[in-house]
Design a protein around this motif. Structure first.
Motif, short mmCIF file in Angstrom:
data_model
loop_
_atom_site.label_atom_id
_atom_site.label_comp_id
_atom_site.label_asym_id
_atom_site.label_seq_id
_atom_site.Cartn_x
_atom_site.Cartn_y
_atom_site.Cartn_z
N LEU A 192 -53.86 54.08 -33.69
CA LEU A 192 -53.25 54.83 -32.58
C LEU A 192 -52.00 55.58 -33.04
O LEU A 192 -51.78 56.73 -32.68
CB LEU A 192 -52.90 53.87 -31.44
N LEU A 193 -51.20 54.90 -33.85
CA LEU A 193 -49.96 55.50 -34.34
C LEU A 193 -50.23 56.72 -35.21
O LEU A 193 -49.59 57.76 -35.07
CB LEU A 193 -49.15 54.45 -35.13
N LYS A 194 -51.22 56.59 -36.11
CA LYS A 194 -51.54 57.67 -37.04
C LYS A 194 -52.60 58.63 -36.49
O LYS A 194 -52.97 59.59 -37.16
CB LYS A 194 -52.01 57.08 -38.38
N LYS A 195 -53.14 58.29 -35.27
CA LYS A 195 -54.20 59.10 -34.66
C LYS A 195 -55.39 59.24 -35.61
O LYS A 195 -55.89 60.34 -35.87
CB LYS A 195 -53.66 60.46 -34.25
N ARG B 222 -53.41 49.36 -33.48
CA ARG B 222 -52.10 50.01 -33.28
C ARG B 222 -51.82 51.03 -34.40
O ARG B 222 -51.26 52.10 -34.14
CB ARG B 222 -50.99 48.95 -33.24
N LEU B 223 -52.22 50.69 -35.62
CA LEU B 223 -52.04 51.61 -36.74
C LEU B 223 -52.87 52.87 -36.53
O LEU B 223 -52.40 53.98 -36.78
CB LEU B 223 -52.43 50.92 -38.05
N ALA C 35 -57.59 56.82 -26.12
CA ALA C 35 -56.94 57.79 -27.01
C ALA C 35 -57.95 58.74 -27.63
O ALA C 35 -57.57 59.63 -28.41
CB ALA C 35 -56.16 57.05 -28.10
N HIS D 109 -55.61 51.33 -44.93
CA HIS D 109 -55.86 52.72 -44.58
C HIS D 109 -55.89 53.56 -45.85
O HIS D 109 -55.26 53.23 -46.86
CB HIS D 109 -54.81 53.26 -43.60
#
Length: 287
Positions: A151-154, A148-149, A191, A113
């Protein structure tokens, strides 16, 4: 003994003809021109003679994509190394070790990222240099970790595809990664996070039949092979001559499977524009 012929001449020839390392040059796969690797890398692995996009390594992709080549790679989850205890000419576990040493990659996917012209983004790159980018259980876990990363960080999620399909050494375990990655993509869509697929040469098999064809935006490099089965397999099955350029980026663009074909030099800028549109943000003008 002829002193001049047997002693002096070999010494002079040894001074004039130095051994040239074989890793300085590379032949273009399309036009056959000999290219200096150092200059080729500066040109993003695009042949200056014919414009052919030569395959890039995972590290090159990440460096070219993120601002100033700065990014953070994430550690991918560990999986069962050899679920079927598979062996053909050699043990599967030995093949994995060979590929890890040769490619300097742990698996056929890398996740990082960082910023793309100012836009925070999660990027997954399929490593074709690792067992032809084939999809096994470790790949599935890596893809899920990337989602998942995001989603976590949007954050928006971009995947660069390059694969020969499912990994035969893992049998049904490999095929199960198709529905797993599809479910992961659905999580992104629920999401309302952008999901962008960048097709590179080649993208085939179960990868094309699953997550690769579910992007919000499909971008392809020029002349990339994109399809499920290869052209020869299809021709032998249907017993008909396929159209010229069948399964190539430009053909898929004409038939609505790809949204845009982008030269590698313009890819980063294009991704930033798409991210700005999908994330409803102002597009930075300069890198």
């Amino acid at each position: 003994m002829n002193w001049l012929t047997d002693y002096v001449r070999p010494k002079i020839q040894g001074l004039l003809y130095k051994e040239i390392p074989d890793n300085l040059w590379k032949n273009c796969e399309s036009c056959g021109q000999m290219l200096l690797i150092k200059d080729l890398e500066k040109n993003l692995n695009v042949c200056p003679h014919c414009g052919y996009h030569i395959r890039a390594s995972t590290s090159q992709r990440l460096e070219w994509t993120f601002d100033e080549g700065s990014y953070t790679k994430i550690q991918l989850p560990k999986t069962i190394t050899d679920p079927l205890q598979f062996k053909d000419k050699k043990k599967y576990i030995d093949r994995l070790k060979e590929n890890r040493n040769k490619s300097q990659q742990d698996e056929s996917i890398a996740v990082a990222h960082g910023k793309i012209l100012g836009h925070n983004t999660v990027v997954a790159v399929m490593a074709f240099e690792f067992m032809a980018g084939t999809m096994g259980s470790a790949f599935g876990e890596g893809f899920l970790a990337a989602v998942r990363l995001a989603l976590l960080k949007k954050l928006p999620f971009i995947v660069f595809t390059a694969s020969g399909g499912a990994r035969m050494q893992e049998g049904m375990v490999s095929l199960m990664q198709m529905p797993r990655t599809i479910i992961a993509v659905e999580m992104l869509k629920e999401a309302k996070l952008p999901y962008i697929v960048v097709f590179t040469n080649p993208t085939t098999g179960g990868v094309t039949a699953s997550f690769a064809m579910l992007g919000d935006i499909h971008i392809a490099e020029p002349d990339a092979l994109i399809g499920f089965a290869g052209p020869r397999v299809i021709e032998n099955t249907v017993h008909e001559k396929l159209p010229e350029g069948f399964q190539r980026s430009e053909y898929l663009l004409e038939h609505g499977m790809v949204d845009i074909v982008v030269q590698r030099h313009a890819l980063k800028q294009t991704l930033a524009k798409v991210l700005a549109l999908l994330c409803n943000k102002n597009q930075p003008l300069e890198n």
